[in-house]
Design a protein around this motif. Structure first.
Motif, PDB file in Angstrom:
ATOM      1  N   PRO A 153       0.801  -1.233   0.000  1.00 28.66           N
ATOM      2  CA  PRO A 153       0.000   0.000   0.000  1.00 28.66           C
ATOM      3  C   PRO A 153       0.829   1.277   0.000  1.00 28.66           C
ATOM      4  CG  PRO A 153      -0.169  -1.136   2.120  1.00 28.66           C
ATOM      5  CD  PRO A 153       0.542  -2.060   1.188  1.00 28.66           C
ATOM      6  N   TRP A 154       2.122   1.189   0.339  1.00 26.26           N
ATOM      7  CA  TRP A 154       2.965   2.392   0.341  1.00 26.26           C
ATOM      8  C   TRP A 154       3.151   2.969  -1.066  1.00 26.26           C
ATOM      9  CZ3 TRP A 154       5.028  -0.571   4.713  1.00 26.26           C
ATOM     10  CH2 TRP A 154       5.101   0.158   5.906  1.00 26.26           C
ATOM     11  N   TYR A 209       2.404   6.583  -1.809  1.00 26.88           N
ATOM     12  CA  TYR A 209       3.243   7.679  -1.312  1.00 26.88           C
ATOM     13  C   TYR A 209       4.535   7.844  -2.094  1.00 26.88           C
ATOM     14  CZ  TYR A 209       0.423   7.689   3.028  1.00 26.88           C
ATOM     15  OH  TYR A 209      -0.564   7.768   3.960  1.00 26.88           O
ATOM     16  N   PHE A 212       2.003   2.678  13.835  1.00 27.11           N
ATOM     17  CA  PHE A 212       3.242   3.463  13.757  1.00 27.11           C
ATOM     18  C   PHE A 212       2.948   4.917  14.135  1.00 27.11           C
ATOM     19  CE2 PHE A 212       4.070   0.747   9.731  1.00 27.11           C
ATOM     20  CZ  PHE A 212       4.458  -0.340  10.505  1.00 27.11           C
ATOM     21  N   HIS A 232      -0.055   0.775   9.773  1.00 28.65           N
ATOM     22  CA  HIS A 232       0.277   2.145   9.383  1.00 28.65           C
ATOM     23  C   HIS A 232      -0.903   3.053   9.756  1.00 28.65           C
ATOM     24  CE1 HIS A 232       0.920   5.581   6.712  1.00 28.65           C
ATOM     25  NE2 HIS A 232       2.183   5.196   6.593  1.00 28.65           N
ATOM     26  N   ALA A 283      -2.296   5.536   8.430  1.00 34.20           N
ATOM     27  CA  ALA A 283      -3.217   5.912   7.340  1.00 34.20           C
ATOM     28  C   ALA A 283      -3.477   4.744   6.385  1.00 34.20           C
ATOM     29  CB  ALA A 283      -2.641   7.090   6.552  1.00 34.20           C
ATOM     30  N   LEU A 284      -2.473   3.910   6.140  1.00 38.26           N
ATOM     31  CA  LEU A 284      -2.595   2.879   5.100  1.00 38.26           C
ATOM     32  C   LEU A 284      -3.140   1.557   5.639  1.00 38.26           C
ATOM     33  CD1 LEU A 284       0.837   3.532   3.322  1.00 38.26           C
ATOM     34  CD2 LEU A 284      -1.431   4.223   2.501  1.00 38.26           C
ATOM     35  N   VAL A 315      -3.053  -2.169   7.458  1.00 34.00           N
ATOM     36  CA  VAL A 315      -2.132  -3.285   7.688  1.00 34.00           C
ATOM     37  C   VAL A 315      -1.050  -3.350   6.610  1.00 34.00           C
ATOM     38  CG1 VAL A 315      -1.934  -5.804   7.797  1.00 34.00           C
ATOM     39  CG2 VAL A 315      -3.828  -4.642   8.951  1.00 34.00           C
ATOM     40  N   VAL A 316       0.176  -3.475   7.057  1.00 28.79           N
ATOM     41  CA  VAL A 316       1.334  -3.635   6.168  1.00 28.79           C
ATOM     42  C   VAL A 316       2.205  -4.746   6.744  1.00 28.79           C
ATOM     43  CG1 VAL A 316       1.383  -1.230   5.361  1.00 28.79           C
ATOM     44  CG2 VAL A 316       2.575  -1.867   7.472  1.00 28.79           C
ATOM     45  N   THR A 317       3.121  -5.255   5.920  1.00 30.13           N
ATOM     46  CA  THR A 317       4.026  -6.302   6.423  1.00 30.13           C
ATOM     47  C   THR A 317       5.444  -5.754   6.579  1.00 30.13           C
ATOM     48  OG1 THR A 317       4.689  -7.064   4.240  1.00 30.13           O
ATOM     49  CG2 THR A 317       2.691  -8.063   5.189  1.00 30.13           C
TER      50      THR A 317
END
Lengths: 183, 183
Positions: free
Chosen positions: A168-169, A172, B77, B128, B130-131, B133-135
């Motif tokens: 998802p980054w 940005y 975060f 995150h 705003a975004l 779940v991230v890995t």
């Protein structure tokens, strides 16, 4: 060689002098999965881009500058072959090509300094086969901006290999949304 | 730390290790007219970009990686301050900031290696602000792509200073036509 304004040939030559070290720091020894990958069909890998910069050192910048000094507008520049690197890089390693670029750039900047160009030389005119009348000053500025356009492209091509991995980054990361896949 | 696929953490760490040398080759000692110029109102100069990368080393990448390892998705975060460099760079030279970035990056990569992450760690999840779940794997890939997005921006900001000087060649220089003036 003095400057016409605050951003003159001296600053441009400073940038041009740095490019081999920048490319070496960024690319030498980098794994092939990064160096040889491109952005899809008919786009260039980092390896291709270095080859293109080499061809520019051989046939574009200093040869055109000499045509301006010797013939002015009476003789158009030879067209530049944007695909020459695909023939010339065959069978060579990235490290060989980086060495070649470093040497050619160094030789070309030595030749440029030896010309001892004066302010009035910067306004001399030449003829581009497609763009028409250009000046020596524009040619020097374009040499600099051309290095930067390909550094910009290099960063984009390398980042492209991470387009899925970032998840998802992606939203940005401007480099993943730069318009067009040309230089 | 092994790779999940052919472009894994090892290649990413290779890129991350190079960035200080790339920035030093490109920027250290470059005249202020290039280092301190931006692309217009509310855009960043090369000097500002280096400050932003420093702030990322301090507050973003490794701190977030540790939050994932320690708290998983239960703790989001801390948001990243994209304007911190304007306070923190005040009164400092580019050379000081490059030294600072070089040291912080080296320390962070040493700390990353010391964690001795295993394949199964790469799939750990964090949150995150705003975004969502991230890995951990996405965080590492984003660290790499973030370096590259700012190298891409640096090339563009420097090239922008030549936008008029190149004359008609502007049409051929992709870096002068990259969409948007953000990172």
């Amino acid at each position: 060689m003095a400057s016409l304004n605050k951003l003159g040939p001296a600053e441009g030559i400073d940038v041009l002098t740095r490019t081999p070290a920048v490319l070496n720091a960024l690319l030498r020894g980098l794994p092939d999965v990064l160096v040889r990958s491109n952005e899809g069909k008919d786009t260039w890998s980092a390896f291709d881009i270095v080859g293109h910069l080499i061809h520019g050192e051989r046939t574009d910048w200093m040869p055109r500058l000499r045509i301006i000094l010797e013939s002015g507008e009476t003789r158009a520049f030879d067209p530049f072959d944007r695909l020459a690197q695909f023939r010339q890089s065959r069978g060579k390693s990235l490290e060989q090509r980086l060495d070649e670029f470093t040497r050619l750039r160094s030789d070309n900047l030595a030749a440029l300094r030896a010309l001892n160009l004066q302010n009035e030389d910067l306004t001399r005119r030449g003829r581009h086969p497609a763009l028409g009348v250009v000046t020596l000053s524009q040619l020097l500025a374009t040499w600099v901006a051309h290095d930067l356009t390909h550094l910009h492209q290099l960063a984009r091509v390398l980042a492209y290999q991470y387009r899925d991995a970032v998840g998802p980054w992606s939203a940005y990361l401007g480099v993943l949304h730069c318009g067009g896949h040309s230089a």
